[in-house]
Design a protein around this motif. Structure first.
Motif, short mmCIF file in Angstrom:
data_model
loop_
_atom_site.label_atom_id
_atom_site.label_comp_id
_atom_site.label_asym_id
_atom_site.label_seq_id
_atom_site.Cartn_x
_atom_site.Cartn_y
_atom_site.Cartn_z
N ARG A 1 0.82 -1.21 0.00
CA ARG A 1 0.00 0.00 0.00
C ARG A 1 0.86 1.27 0.00
O ARG A 1 0.55 2.22 -0.73
N ILE A 2 1.92 1.28 0.78
CA ILE A 2 2.79 2.46 0.80
C ILE A 2 3.47 2.62 -0.56
O ILE A 2 3.60 3.74 -1.06
N TYR A 3 3.88 1.52 -1.16
CA TYR A 3 4.47 1.57 -2.51
C TYR A 3 3.49 2.22 -3.49
O TYR A 3 3.87 3.07 -4.30
N GLN A 4 2.22 1.83 -3.41
CA GLN A 4 1.21 2.41 -4.29
C GLN A 4 1.09 3.92 -4.07
O GLN A 4 1.01 4.68 -5.04
N HIS A 5 1.08 4.35 -2.82
CA HIS A 5 1.00 5.79 -2.53
C HIS A 5 2.24 6.52 -3.04
O HIS A 5 2.13 7.56 -3.69
N LYS A 6 3.41 5.97 -2.76
CA LYS A 6 4.66 6.64 -3.13
C LYS A 6 4.81 6.78 -4.64
O LYS A 6 5.43 7.72 -5.12
N ASP B 1 3.50 11.47 -0.48
CA ASP B 1 4.34 10.30 -0.74
C ASP B 1 5.37 10.03 0.35
O ASP B 1 6.26 9.22 0.18
N GLN B 2 5.25 10.71 1.48
CA GLN B 2 6.13 10.45 2.62
C GLN B 2 5.37 9.67 3.68
O GLN B 2 4.34 10.13 4.18
N PHE B 3 5.89 8.52 4.01
CA PHE B 3 5.30 7.60 4.98
C PHE B 3 5.93 7.88 6.34
O PHE B 3 7.10 7.59 6.56
N VAL B 4 5.17 8.49 7.26
CA VAL B 4 5.77 9.01 8.50
C VAL B 4 5.32 8.33 9.80
O VAL B 4 5.90 8.58 10.86
N TYR B 5 4.30 7.47 9.73
CA TYR B 5 3.81 6.86 10.97
C TYR B 5 3.00 5.61 10.65
O TYR B 5 2.31 5.56 9.62
N TYR B 6 3.09 4.60 11.53
CA TYR B 6 2.20 3.44 11.40
C TYR B 6 2.06 2.72 12.73
O TYR B 6 2.88 2.87 13.63
N GLU B 7 0.99 1.96 12.82
CA GLU B 7 0.73 1.07 13.96
C GLU B 7 0.31 -0.27 13.39
O GLU B 7 -0.40 -0.32 12.39
#
Length: 95
Positions: A28-33, A47-53
């Motif tokens: 999913r992050i690849y798709q966003h980026k 396109d910057q992934f800064v937080y996750y749980e």
């Protein structure tokens, strides 16, 4: 049951924020980026992934996503800065 993840994307420090949920975080992050899916993140170049749980099941992750989306921007920024004070892109840490 599938694991679930909630995540926050941005375009810059203190920029526009997007909260999402997925069962496959890397994909999913690849798709966003790479702007592969039309929508909010593509429109605003988030396109910057800064937080996750991470959660043991997707249902719990969806509940948490709803909670975060209903919360204030200030609370989202506090979550990011508690674990990622420099707003580094975390993608390389999960691939």
């Amino acid at each position: 049951m599938k694991q679930g993840y909630i995540y926050i994307m941005t375009n810059k420090k203190n920029g526009t924020l997007y909260v999402g949920v997925t069962s496959n975080l890397v994909q999913r992050i690849y798709q966003h980026k790479n702007h592969l899916v039309d929508g909010f993140t593509k429109r605003y170049s988030l396109d910057q992934f800064v937080y996750y749980e991470q959660y043991d099941d997707i249902v719990t992750a969806i509940e948490r996503e709803k909670q975060l989306k209903a919360g204030s921007r200030k609370k989202k920024i506090a979550l990011i800065e508690a674990t990622n004070p420099n707003w580094q892109d975390l993608y390389s840490a999960i691939v």
